[in-house]
Design an enzyme around this catalytic site. Structure first.
Site, mmCIF file in Angstrom:
data_model
loop_
_atom_site.group_PDB
_atom_site.id
_atom_site.type_symbol
_atom_site.label_atom_id
_atom_site.label_comp_id
_atom_site.label_asym_id
_atom_site.label_seq_id
_atom_site.Cartn_x
_atom_site.Cartn_y
_atom_site.Cartn_z
ATOM 1 N N LYS A 1 0.899 -1.171 0.000
ATOM 2 C CA LYS A 1 0.000 0.000 0.000
ATOM 3 C C LYS A 1 0.939 1.222 0.000
ATOM 4 O O LYS A 1 1.404 1.671 1.028
ATOM 5 C CB LYS A 1 -0.862 -0.010 1.264
ATOM 6 N N GLY B 1 -4.461 3.778 -2.075
ATOM 7 C CA GLY B 1 -5.551 4.406 -1.338
ATOM 8 C C GLY B 1 -5.123 4.998 -0.014
ATOM 9 O O GLY B 1 -3.932 5.168 0.263
ATOM 10 N N GLY C 1 -4.716 0.751 5.882
ATOM 11 C CA GLY C 1 -3.682 0.306 6.821
ATOM 12 C C GLY C 1 -4.284 -0.505 7.947
ATOM 13 O O GLY C 1 -3.761 -1.551 8.345
ATOM 14 N N GLU D 1 9.357 2.178 10.883
ATOM 15 C CA GLU D 1 10.420 3.151 10.599
ATOM 16 C C GLU D 1 9.740 4.508 10.604
ATOM 17 O O GLU D 1 9.005 4.841 9.677
ATOM 18 C CB GLU D 1 11.051 2.877 9.224
ATOM 19 N N CYS E 1 13.866 11.654 6.477
ATOM 20 C CA CYS E 1 13.688 11.361 7.902
ATOM 21 C C CYS E 1 14.990 11.495 8.691
ATOM 22 O O CYS E 1 14.964 11.820 9.862
ATOM 23 C CB CYS E 1 13.088 9.983 8.075
ATOM 24 N N GLU F 1 9.336 17.165 14.296
ATOM 25 C CA GLU F 1 9.827 16.956 12.937
ATOM 26 C C GLU F 1 9.073 17.914 12.014
ATOM 27 O O GLU F 1 7.840 17.928 12.007
ATOM 28 C CB GLU F 1 9.543 15.502 12.541
HETATM 29 P P1 NAD Z 1 2.285 9.067 6.741
HETATM 30 O O1 NAD Z 1 2.369 8.385 8.040
HETATM 31 O O2 NAD Z 1 1.225 10.079 6.533
HETATM 32 O O3 NAD Z 1 2.073 8.002 5.565
HETATM 33 C C1 NAD Z 1 2.944 6.885 5.399
HETATM 34 C C2 NAD Z 1 2.140 5.732 4.854
HETATM 35 O O4 NAD Z 1 1.249 5.299 5.875
HETATM 36 C C3 NAD Z 1 1.260 6.110 3.657
HETATM 37 O O5 NAD Z 1 1.160 5.024 2.780
HETATM 38 C C4 NAD Z 1 -0.072 6.402 4.308
HETATM 39 O O6 NAD Z 1 -1.153 6.225 3.429
HETATM 40 C C5 NAD Z 1 -0.093 5.404 5.439
HETATM 41 N N1 NAD Z 1 -0.881 5.819 6.607
HETATM 42 C C6 NAD Z 1 -1.169 7.070 7.022
HETATM 43 N N2 NAD Z 1 -1.911 7.022 8.147
HETATM 44 C C7 NAD Z 1 -2.076 5.721 8.446
HETATM 45 C C8 NAD Z 1 -2.735 5.024 9.487
HETATM 46 N N3 NAD Z 1 -3.399 5.664 10.452
HETATM 47 N N4 NAD Z 1 -2.693 3.684 9.476
HETATM 48 C C9 NAD Z 1 -2.020 3.034 8.512
HETATM 49 N N5 NAD Z 1 -1.380 3.625 7.501
HETATM 50 C C10 NAD Z 1 -1.400 4.957 7.471
HETATM 51 O O7 NAD Z 1 3.731 9.659 6.430
HETATM 52 P P2 NAD Z 1 4.199 10.472 5.174
HETATM 53 O O8 NAD Z 1 3.713 11.870 5.320
HETATM 54 O O9 NAD Z 1 3.879 9.728 3.924
HETATM 55 O O10 NAD Z 1 5.794 10.397 5.349
HETATM 56 C C11 NAD Z 1 6.493 11.229 6.179
HETATM 57 C C12 NAD Z 1 6.834 10.538 7.493
HETATM 58 O O11 NAD Z 1 7.549 9.335 7.241
HETATM 59 C C13 NAD Z 1 7.771 11.375 8.340
HETATM 60 O O12 NAD Z 1 7.374 11.312 9.685
HETATM 61 C C14 NAD Z 1 9.125 10.708 8.149
HETATM 62 O O13 NAD Z 1 10.056 10.933 9.169
HETATM 63 C C15 NAD Z 1 8.728 9.298 8.057
HETATM 64 N N6 NAD Z 1 9.804 8.553 7.402
HETATM 65 C C16 NAD Z 1 10.568 7.690 8.151
HETATM 66 C C17 NAD Z 1 11.605 7.006 7.553
HETATM 67 C C18 NAD Z 1 12.459 6.041 8.316
HETATM 68 O O14 NAD Z 1 13.164 5.247 7.690
HETATM 69 N N7 NAD Z 1 12.453 6.043 9.640
HETATM 70 C C19 NAD Z 1 11.865 7.190 6.199
HETATM 71 C C20 NAD Z 1 11.067 8.077 5.485
HETATM 72 C C21 NAD Z 1 10.024 8.741 6.090
#
Ligand code: NAD
Length: 481
Positions: A175, A206, A212, A250, A284, A384
Site C-alpha cells: 500500500k 488508497g 492500513g 520506521e 527522515c 519533525e
Molecule cells: P504518513 O504516516 O502520513 O504516511 C505513510 C504511509 O502510511 C502512507 O502510505 C499512508 O497512506 C499510510 N498511513 C497514514 N496514516 C495511516 C494510518 N493511520 N494507518 C495506517 N497507515 C497509514 O507519512 P508520510 O507523510 O507519507 O511520510 C512522512 C513521514 O515518514 C515522516 O514522519 C518521516 O520521518 C517518516 N519517514 C521515516 C523514515 C524512516 O526510515 N524512519 C523514512 C522516510 C520517512
C-alpha cells in the site's frame, strides 16, 4: 510513463484489476505547479481482501522455491529496473517534485535498484540453514507481508522492504503513499515484466488510515512493515496487536548534528546545511538540529546564511535546481505553519522565512529557512518539520551538546563533525540513535537503517532487512540429517 489505467486499477494476482464497488478516485497533483497530472483509484476493504487472498495463495509455492530460483528472479528484476531507470526518475519528479537532474536521476530512482542488487548479493551467501550442536537452525520467510510506504523517498522505501521480502520467499501486499502513486505503479510493472509469479506481489492504492487498519488487523497477514509518521505507526501497532503479528516501524526523526569546536567550520556548516536542504528537507534522517559551540555561533550563522542562499530553488525539471517544491499540499501547509511557529517562538531568522521564494508563486514552494539561537524546548527543535528548515542551537561544552542531542523523543540518526575522525567517533558512541554519520559520511546501502526510541523498532537495509522478513525455526535432534 505509467498508463492511466494502471492508476485506476490495482495490481492483484498478476493482473491489473478494476476496483471493487465503493471505492473512489482522487486527483494527482503536480506539486511544482498545483496542476492535476492524473487520477488515482482509492481502494476499499474488499480490494485489500482480494489482494491478501492472492498473496496467501501464492505464499506456499513461492516460499518453497529453491533459493537459486529466487536469486534468478531478483536478477531479472534488476535487469528490468535498469531498463526503466530513466522512467522511474521522471515518475518520482512528477509525483513528489524531487529535482530531476540533481536528485531523481542521481539517487531517488537508482537507490531502488541498489536495494535489489544488494539483496541479490546477500541472498547468494545468506545462511538460511545451519547446525548448532544437534539442533538445526532454519531461517524461513515470515509469511504474507503488508508493506506501507511514504512519499518522501518513494521507491527507496518500497524497494528496501520489497527486495529482502521477495529474496527470502515472502509474498506481499503493498500500500504505497497516495502522494507517490506513479513510482509505485511503475514498480509493479517492473515486477510483472521481470516474471514475478502471480500473487507474490500485489498492490492496492488508497488512504492509509483506512486500508492500513484492514491490513494490520487482517488474519491472513503475518507481518506489517510501515515507514511513515509516528501517528500512523501507533495506529498500525494497535490494529496489529490482537493478532500478535510482527510489526516493523520506521518512523520520524529530529537528528542532531554536533559540530565540535575543532571542526573545519566551513566544511562542517556547508555539509550540515546542504544535507538538511537536500530532497527539500523531506528526509527522515535530515540533520535538522545543528549544535554549534556558543563561541562560534556568529561565524556559523554567516556561513549558514551564505550556503542556504546559494542553493537553487525552483522548477524541479530545471537542470541546476537543488530544492524543489514540498511534495504535497498537506505537507506544504505543515511546513509553512512551522516556519511561522519559529518566528513567533522568537528564534533568530538567519535565512528564508515566510512567503514563497521569488519566481515560485505557483506550486508548493517554501523558502529554505535557517533559524538560529534556538533552544531545545522550542517546537521547531522538538517536532519533525519535514521541510527545508534548519535549526541552529548553541552549546557551551561537548557534554551539553550530547545532552541536547539525546534530549529528543526521536533517535533515528545523528551526525558528528570533528577536527579528526577519532574525536567524532568518541562522541558518536554517546548518541542514542540508530545511525551516526561521521564528518559528512554518506549513507551506506548495506548498513542497518532504523532508529532508537520513538523513531521505530525495525532495522532495514542489507542483511538486517533479511532478518526483518525471516522467522527462526529450531529443529531439535537433527544431527546428521
Ligand atoms: P504518513 O504516516 O502520513 O504516511 C505513510 C504511509 O502510511 C502512507 O502510505 C499512508 O497512506 C499510510 N498511513 C497514514 N496514516 C495511516 C494510518 N493511520 N494507518 C495506517 N497507515 C497509514 O507519512 P508520510 O507523510 O507519507 O511520510 C512522512 C513521514 O515518514 C515522516 O514522519 C518521516 O520521518 C517518516 N519517514 C521515516 C523514515 C524512516 O526510515 N524512519 C523514512 C522516510 C520517512
Amino acid at each position: 510513463m505509467v498508463p492511466a489505467d494502471h492508476l485506476l486499477n490495482f495490481y492483484i494476482d498478476g493482473h491489473w484489476v478494476a476496483p471493487e464497488a465503493g471505492g473512489s478516485q482522487r486527483e494527482i497533483i503536480n506539486p511544482a505547479t498545483g496542476d492535476v497530472s492524473g487520477c488515482l483509484a482509492f481502494g476499499t476493504t474488499a480490494d485489500v481482501n482480494k489482494a491478501v487472498q492472492a498473496a496467501a495463495r501464492a505464499f506456499n509455492k513461492y516460499s518453497a522455491w529453491p533459493q537459486s530460483q529466487r536469486n534468478e528472479l531478483l536478477q531479472a528484476i534488476c535487469a528490468e529496473y535498469q531498463r526503466r531507470l530513466a522512467e522511474m526518475a521522471e515518475a518520482i519528479t512528477a509525483e513528489m517534485g524531487a529535482p530531476l537532474e540533481t536528485l531523481s536521476r542521481q539517487v531517488q530512482a537508482p537507490i531502488g535498484l541498489w536495494h535489489f542488487q544488494t539483496a541479490l548479493a546477500i541472498a547468494r551467501d545468506f545462511n538460511f540453514d545451519r547446525l548448532q550442536g544437534t539442533t538445526r537452525i532454519l531461517r524461513e520467510p515470515v509469511g504474507v507481508c503488508a508493506l506501507i510506504t511514504p512519499w518522501n523517498w518513494p521507491v527507496n522505501q518500497i524497494a528496501c522492504k520489497l527486495a529482502p521480502a521477495l529474496a527470502v520467499g515472502c509474498s506481499v501486499v503493498l500500500k504505497p503513499s497516495q502522494s507517490a502513486p506513479y513510482s509505485a505503479a511503475l514498480m509493479a510493472e517492473i515486477l510483472h515484466d521481470a516474471g514475478v509469479p502471480a500473487g507474490v506481489f500485489n498492490m492496492v492504492q488508497g488512504e492509509g488510515a483506512r486500508l492500513g487498519e484492514v491490513l494490520a488487523s487482517h488474519p491472513q497477514i503475518d507481518m506489517v512493515s510501515l515507514t511513515g509518521s509516528n501517528a500512523a505507526g501507533a495506529s498500525i501497532a494497535k490494529a496489529a496487536a490482537d493478532s500478535a503479528k510482527r510489526v516493523s516501524l520506521e518512523l520520524g526523526g529530529k537528528s542532531a548534528n554536533i559540530i565540535l569546536p575543532t571542526a573545519d567550520l566551513e566544511k562542517a556548516v556547508t555539509h550540515g546545511v546542504t544535507a538538511m536542504m537536500g530532497n527539500t528537507g523531506q528526509t527522515c534522517v535530515a540533520p535538522s538540529r545543528m549544535l554549534v559551540p556558543q563561541a562560534q555561533l556568529a561565524e556559523v550563522e554567516d556561513l549558514a546564511k551564505r550556503v542556504c542562499e546559494s542553493l537553487v530553488v525552483g522548477d524541479p525539471r530545471a537542470p541546476d535546481t537543488f530544492i524543489g517544491p514540498i511534495a504535497n499540499e498537506r505537507q506544504y501547509l505543515r511546513v509553512v505553519a512551522m516556519i511561522e511557529t519559529g518566528v513567533t517562538e522568537g528564534a533568530h531568522l538567519v535565512a528564508g522565512g515566510t512567503g514563497k521564494p521569488a519566481g515560485c508563486e505557483r506550486g508548493y514552494f517554501v523558502k529554505p529557512t535557517v533559524f538560529s539561537r534556538v533552544h531545545n524546548q522550542m517546537t521547531i527543535a522538538r517536532e519533525e518539520i519535514f521541510g527545508p528548515v534548519l535549526t541552529i542551537l548553541p552549546y557551551t561544552s561537548v557534554d551539553e551538546a550530547v545532552d541536547i542531542a539525546n534530549d529528543s523523543p526521536y533517535g533515528l540518526s545523528g551526525y558528528v563533525y570533528g577536527g579528526t575522525l577519532e574525536e567524532a567517533a568518541v562522541v558518536a558512541r554517546r548518541l542514542r540513535t540508530g545511525m551516526v554519520h561521521l564528518n559528512g559520511a554518506n549513507v551506506d546501502i548495506a548498513a542497518p537503517w532504523g532508529g532508537y526510541k520513538q523513531s521505530g523498532n525495525g532495522r532495514e537495509w542489507g542483511e538486517w532487512g533479511f532478518d526483518e522478513f525471516l522467522e527462526t525455526k529450531a529443529v531439535l535432534g537433527a544431527a546428521g540429517v
